[in-house]
Design a protein around this motif. Structure first.
Motif, PDB file in Angstrom:
ATOM      1  N   TYR A 184       0.911  -1.191   0.049  1.00  0.00           N
ATOM      2  CA  TYR A 184      -0.018   0.091   0.031  1.00  0.00           C
ATOM      3  C   TYR A 184       0.989   1.225   0.016  1.00  0.00           C
ATOM      4  CZ  TYR A 184      -3.628  -3.162   1.475  1.00  0.00           C
ATOM      5  OH  TYR A 184      -4.341  -4.494   1.546  1.00  0.00           O
ATOM      6  N   PHE A 185       0.728   1.842  -1.194  1.00  0.00           N
ATOM      7  CA  PHE A 185       1.747   2.819  -1.184  1.00  0.00           C
ATOM      8  C   PHE A 185       1.267   4.381  -1.703  1.00  0.00           C
ATOM      9  CE2 PHE A 185       5.074   5.260  -3.996  1.00  0.00           C
ATOM     10  CZ  PHE A 185       5.888   5.502  -3.197  1.00  0.00           C
ATOM     11  N   ARG A 186       1.728   5.416  -1.217  1.00  0.00           N
ATOM     12  CA  ARG A 186       1.522   6.865  -1.697  1.00  0.00           C
ATOM     13  C   ARG A 186       2.634   7.593  -1.561  1.00  0.00           C
ATOM     14  NH1 ARG A 186      -3.765  10.004  -1.259  1.00  0.00           N
ATOM     15  NH2 ARG A 186      -2.995  12.278  -1.694  1.00  0.00           N
ATOM     16  N   ALA A 187       2.775   8.448  -2.883  1.00  0.00           N
ATOM     17  CA  ALA A 187       4.003   9.449  -2.921  1.00  0.00           C
ATOM     18  C   ALA A 187       3.128  10.656  -2.891  1.00  0.00           C
ATOM     19  CB  ALA A 187       4.836   9.193  -4.216  1.00  0.00           C
ATOM     20  N   TYR A 188       3.728  11.584  -2.252  1.00  0.00           N
ATOM     21  CA  TYR A 188       3.291  13.018  -2.064  1.00  0.00           C
ATOM     22  C   TYR A 188       4.032  13.824  -3.383  1.00  0.00           C
ATOM     23  CZ  TYR A 188       1.072  11.361   1.921  1.00  0.00           C
ATOM     24  OH  TYR A 188       0.196  10.785   2.974  1.00  0.00           O
ATOM     25  N   PRO A 189       3.208  14.878  -3.742  1.00  0.00           N
ATOM     26  CA  PRO A 189       3.960  15.690  -4.768  1.00  0.00           C
ATOM     27  C   PRO A 189       4.837  16.913  -4.455  1.00  0.00           C
ATOM     28  CG  PRO A 189       1.838  16.400  -4.319  1.00  0.00           C
ATOM     29  CD  PRO A 189       1.827  15.168  -3.475  1.00  0.00           C
ATOM     30  N   PHE A 190       5.389  16.608  -3.124  1.00  0.00           N
ATOM     31  CA  PHE A 190       6.373  17.571  -2.772  1.00  0.00           C
ATOM     32  C   PHE A 190       7.495  17.020  -1.714  1.00  0.00           C
ATOM     33  CE2 PHE A 190       2.014  17.896  -0.880  1.00  0.00           C
ATOM     34  CZ  PHE A 190       2.278  17.349   0.377  1.00  0.00           C
ATOM     35  N   GLY A 191       8.464  17.414  -1.414  1.00  0.00           N
ATOM     36  CA  GLY A 191       9.401  16.957  -0.324  1.00  0.00           C
ATOM     37  C   GLY A 191       9.547  17.847   0.780  1.00  0.00           C
ATOM     38  N   TRP A 192      10.464  17.708   1.583  1.00  0.00           N
ATOM     39  CA  TRP A 192      11.011  18.478   2.658  1.00  0.00           C
ATOM     40  C   TRP A 192      12.433  18.926   2.473  1.00  0.00           C
ATOM     41  CZ3 TRP A 192       9.041  17.181   8.147  1.00  0.00           C
ATOM     42  CH2 TRP A 192       7.603  17.206   8.346  1.00  0.00           C
ATOM     43  N   PHE A 193      12.592  20.294   2.545  1.00  0.00           N
ATOM     44  CA  PHE A 193      13.981  20.542   2.234  1.00  0.00           C
ATOM     45  C   PHE A 193      14.500  20.838   3.736  1.00  0.00           C
ATOM     46  CE2 PHE A 193      17.125  23.151  -0.408  1.00  0.00           C
ATOM     47  CZ  PHE A 193      17.974  23.469   0.608  1.00  0.00           C
ATOM     48  N   GLY A 194      15.211  20.111   4.381  1.00  0.00           N
ATOM     49  CA  GLY A 194      15.669  20.102   5.847  1.00  0.00           C
ATOM     50  C   GLY A 194      17.081  20.619   6.059  1.00  0.00           C
ATOM     51  N   ILE A 195      17.087  21.574   6.954  1.00  0.00           N
ATOM     52  CA  ILE A 195      18.356  22.058   7.568  1.00  0.00           C
ATOM     53  C   ILE A 195      18.844  21.909   9.132  1.00  0.00           C
ATOM     54  CG2 ILE A 195      18.283  23.818   5.675  1.00  0.00           C
ATOM     55  CD1 ILE A 195      17.877  25.913   8.212  1.00  0.00           C
ATOM     56  N   LEU A 196      20.149  22.029   9.162  1.00  0.00           N
ATOM     57  CA  LEU A 196      20.557  21.999  10.595  1.00  0.00           C
ATOM     58  C   LEU A 196      21.353  23.343  10.455  1.00  0.00           C
ATOM     59  CD1 LEU A 196      21.750  18.350  11.563  1.00  0.00           C
ATOM     60  CD2 LEU A 196      19.765  19.697  12.714  1.00  0.00           C
ATOM     61  N   THR A 197      21.155  24.130  11.708  1.00  0.00           N
ATOM     62  CA  THR A 197      21.718  25.490  11.840  1.00  0.00           C
ATOM     63  C   THR A 197      22.206  25.664  13.100  1.00  0.00           C
ATOM     64  OG1 THR A 197      21.280  27.773  11.537  1.00  0.00           O
ATOM     65  CG2 THR A 197      19.405  26.553  12.361  1.00  0.00           C
ATOM     66  N   GLU A 198      23.370  26.262  12.981  1.00  0.00           N
ATOM     67  CA  GLU A 198      23.906  26.904  14.461  1.00  0.00           C
ATOM     68  C   GLU A 198      23.233  28.057  14.678  1.00  0.00           C
ATOM     69  OE1 GLU A 198      28.122  26.944  14.237  1.00  0.00           O
ATOM     70  OE2 GLU A 198      28.300  24.713  13.846  1.00  0.00           O
ATOM     71  N   ALA A 199      22.195  28.053  15.651  1.00  0.00           N
ATOM     72  CA  ALA A 199      21.426  29.128  16.031  1.00  0.00           C
ATOM     73  C   ALA A 199      20.617  28.743  17.430  1.00  0.00           C
ATOM     74  CB  ALA A 199      20.523  29.302  15.068  1.00  0.00           C
ATOM     75  N   SER A 354      -1.981  16.971   4.525  1.00  0.00           N
ATOM     76  CA  SER A 354      -2.749  17.383   3.748  1.00  0.00           C
ATOM     77  C   SER A 354      -3.365  18.884   4.153  1.00  0.00           C
ATOM     78  CB  SER A 354      -3.957  16.449   3.329  1.00  0.00           C
ATOM     79  OG  SER A 354      -4.586  16.408   4.600  1.00  0.00           O
ATOM     80  N   MET A 355      -3.486  18.956   5.532  1.00  0.00           N
ATOM     81  CA  MET A 355      -4.068  20.397   6.213  1.00  0.00           C
ATOM     82  C   MET A 355      -3.076  21.176   6.008  1.00  0.00           C
ATOM     83  SD  MET A 355      -5.794  20.523  10.082  1.00  0.00           S
ATOM     84  CE  MET A 355      -4.282  19.914  11.034  1.00  0.00           C
ATOM     85  N   LEU A 356      -1.619  20.831   5.967  1.00  0.00           N
ATOM     86  CA  LEU A 356      -0.582  22.035   6.231  1.00  0.00           C
ATOM     87  C   LEU A 356       0.206  22.192   4.770  1.00  0.00           C
ATOM     88  CD1 LEU A 356       0.531  20.869   9.663  1.00  0.00           C
ATOM     89  CD2 LEU A 356      -0.598  23.098   9.323  1.00  0.00           C
ATOM     90  N   HIS A 357      -0.131  21.544   3.911  1.00  0.00           N
ATOM     91  CA  HIS A 357       0.892  21.438   2.650  1.00  0.00           C
ATOM     92  C   HIS A 357       0.048  22.253   1.653  1.00  0.00           C
ATOM     93  CE1 HIS A 357       3.533  19.061   4.949  1.00  0.00           C
ATOM     94  NE2 HIS A 357       4.627  18.979   4.181  1.00  0.00           N
ATOM     95  N   ARG A 358       0.805  22.833   0.804  1.00  0.00           N
ATOM     96  CA  ARG A 358       0.321  23.630  -0.516  1.00  0.00           C
ATOM     97  C   ARG A 358       0.560  22.738  -1.705  1.00  0.00           C
ATOM     98  NH1 ARG A 358       2.336  26.715  -4.741  1.00  0.00           N
ATOM     99  NH2 ARG A 358       0.670  28.293  -5.400  1.00  0.00           N
ATOM    100  N   ASP A 359      -0.570  22.369  -2.251  1.00  0.00           N
ATOM    101  CA  ASP A 359      -0.789  21.512  -3.473  1.00  0.00           C
ATOM    102  C   ASP A 359      -0.840  22.547  -4.650  1.00  0.00           C
ATOM    103  OD1 ASP A 359      -1.329  19.880  -5.622  1.00  0.00           O
ATOM    104  OD2 ASP A 359      -2.620  18.532  -4.416  1.00  0.00           O
ATOM    105  N   GLU A 360       0.201  22.379  -5.512  1.00  0.00           N
ATOM    106  CA  GLU A 360       0.336  23.210  -6.784  1.00  0.00           C
ATOM    107  C   GLU A 360      -0.819  22.977  -7.859  1.00  0.00           C
ATOM    108  OE1 GLU A 360       2.715  25.320  -7.451  1.00  0.00           O
ATOM    109  OE2 GLU A 360       4.015  24.642  -5.692  1.00  0.00           O
ATOM    110  N   SER A 361      -1.520  21.993  -7.551  1.00  0.00           N
ATOM    111  CA  SER A 361      -2.777  21.816  -8.341  1.00  0.00           C
ATOM    112  C   SER A 361      -4.056  22.258  -7.679  1.00  0.00           C
ATOM    113  CB  SER A 361      -3.112  20.377  -8.632  1.00  0.00           C
ATOM    114  OG  SER A 361      -3.522  19.686  -7.751  1.00  0.00           O
ATOM    115  N   ALA A 362      -3.800  22.912  -6.510  1.00  0.00           N
ATOM    116  CA  ALA A 362      -4.984  23.493  -5.720  1.00  0.00           C
ATOM    117  C   ALA A 362      -5.627  24.504  -6.079  1.00  0.00           C
ATOM    118  CB  ALA A 362      -4.798  23.622  -4.215  1.00  0.00           C
ATOM    119  N   THR A 363      -7.174  24.608  -6.163  1.00  0.00           N
ATOM    120  CA  THR A 363      -7.650  25.961  -6.720  1.00  0.00           C
ATOM    121  C   THR A 363      -8.039  26.898  -5.309  1.00  0.00           C
ATOM    122  OG1 THR A 363      -9.996  24.900  -5.970  1.00  0.00           O
ATOM    123  CG2 THR A 363      -9.010  24.344  -8.247  1.00  0.00           C
TER     124      THR A 363
END
Length: 417
Positions: A184-199, A354-363
């Motif tokens: 059972y598989f679902r790929a989402y149309p976006f990823g996460w750009f992750g960083i570690l920062t000294e802050a 789904s509640m928090l991400h922006r879908d490029e195809s969204a109206t």
């Protein structure tokens, strides 16, 4: 020249020294059941690979009750809520008032350090740095895992039971024939750009931000190292992003009411794809799957490590019944029992995503509906309670009341922060 094979024996063979494999070995040891863990990585790699670490109340309770929770209580950070940020404002979800529970910020590699130290301290058998791992005779009563030890010795390990805890890219899942396995598989149309920062920290608690530019997550690792993510194209190349561009993107997604992130040099960056996956069945003959070998979830719900711990808490109860009472019934029902929580976590992780991400195809309708959903969740005690209950974790099934794992879970049931 013929290579000589060393023959070894263990009641349980565990493939993978991640959270699932090490916790299972630890729980079995407390019940007097021996196990051998085989792992392709070396110990130093396991203990220094930085991974996310939001621990549910139940995960921490189990660690404390079984003697591996001292550091998480001393060095981990108890978080009593999260912020949902949208429209330039933050709405806080207060966990203790809604559920009586909290979560802990404690990186996964620190959990692994604790479990490795406990197993080696108890004389446990962990084979680091092995190669050529293969599974054999899975439908017999003496399945085997073969491998080459770190010193070059070929080993055949015969067991009563095998457990695949080797993650989504391991061999265990694929040992179940295609004709019997459902993916059972679902790929989402976006990823996460992750960083570690000294802050320094930008917030005392995690911020989940929804903006017109997409999602962002503001988290922390230590008082001087912060972890942050923003939604991106899954094919994005992290090395093309300068520090300045990264901070501009992150700031734009959380801006409002004077709030701004505290910036610093970025020393790690990468793109993580977003996927949901469940393997069925979670058993083939004498092979059982647990953790990421059986399922993966989007990181939005902070469920990956916690699902792995829940799997092996259920599986260890079944194994105790099998080895100490001679009854296979809980092994037979392991997949069904574990799947209840797995699919709850899949739903929660998908819902948060789904509640928090922006879908490029969204109206425009979709965007307004998304905001309406956030208002419904944050503006209603019932909505906030649903989110808080799922985020802090559901109870682990107590299938074998006399088992060591069940006793540990029972001792901590209802504990408040």
């Amino acid at each position: 020249m013929t290579t000589q094979t060393t023959h070894a024996r263990s009641r349980v063979g565990i493939i993978g020294a991640g959270p699932a494999g090490l916790m299972l070995s630890h729980l079995l040891s407390r019940a007097g059941i021996d196990s051998t863990v085989v792992e392709t990585r070396n110990r130093a790699t396991i203990e220094t690979t930085i991974r996310a670490g939001i621990l549910e109340q139940g995960t921490v309770d189990l660690m404390v009750a079984t003697g591996v929770g001292d550091r998480v209580l001393k060095e981990g950070s108890c978080h009593e809520g999260i912020e949902l940020r949208y429209g330039g404002e933050s709405r806080r979800i207060d966990f203790p008032s809604l559920t009586g529970r909290c979560v802990y910020l404690y990186p996964q590699h620190e959990v692994l350090k604790d479990l490795i130290a406990a197993r080696l301290g108890d004389g446990g058998d962990i084979r680091f740095g092995v190669t050529d791992v293969a599974l054999r005779d899975l439908t017999t009563d003496r399945p085997a895992v073969t491998f080459t030890d770190a010193d070059g010795t070929a080993v055949e390990l015969r067991c009563d039971l095998l457990v695949g805890c080797d993650g989504s890219q391991g061999i265990s899942r694929f040992a179940i024939p295609d004709t019997l396995r459902t993916d059972y598989f679902r790929a989402y149309p976006f990823g996460w750009f992750g960083i570690l920062t000294e802050a320094p920290p930008s917030s005392d608690e995690l911020i989940y931000a929804r903006s017109d530019r997409g999602f962002a997550l503001i988290s922390s690792r230590t008082p001087t190292v912060q972890r942050m993510y923003f939604q991106c194209d899954p094919g994005e190349r992290a090395e093309r992003w300068s520090d300045e561009r990264i901070w501009e993107e992150l700031q734009s997604r959380v801006t409002g009411n004077g709030f701004a992130l505290k910036e610093g040099p970025v020393f790690q960056r990468g793109v993580v794809p977003m996927r949901s996956y469940v393997c069925a069945p979670m058993r083939y003959g004498r092979l059982f799957l647990a953790g990421d070998a059986a399922h993966t979830v989007p990181a939005t719900g902070a469920k990956g490590l916690n699902l792995a711990i829940s799997d092996v808490a259920v599986l260890s109860q079944a194994m105790e019944r099998f080895f100490l009472d001679g009854e296979p019934d809980l092994l037979d029902s392991y997949g069904t029992t574990a799947s209840d929580r797995i699919w709850r976590a899949q739903h929660f992780s998908w819902w948060m995503t789904s509640m928090l991400h922006r879908d490029e195809s969204a109206t425009d309708f979709d965007a307004r509906r998304q905001l309406g959903e956030l208002e419904t969740v944050t503006g209603s005690e019932a909505g906030r309670t649903f989110l808080a209950e799922a985020y802090t974790g559901w109870p682990t099934a107590l299938t074998n009341p006399g088992s060591a794992a069940a006793e540990a879970l029972r001792l901590t049931a209802g504990r408040t922060p």
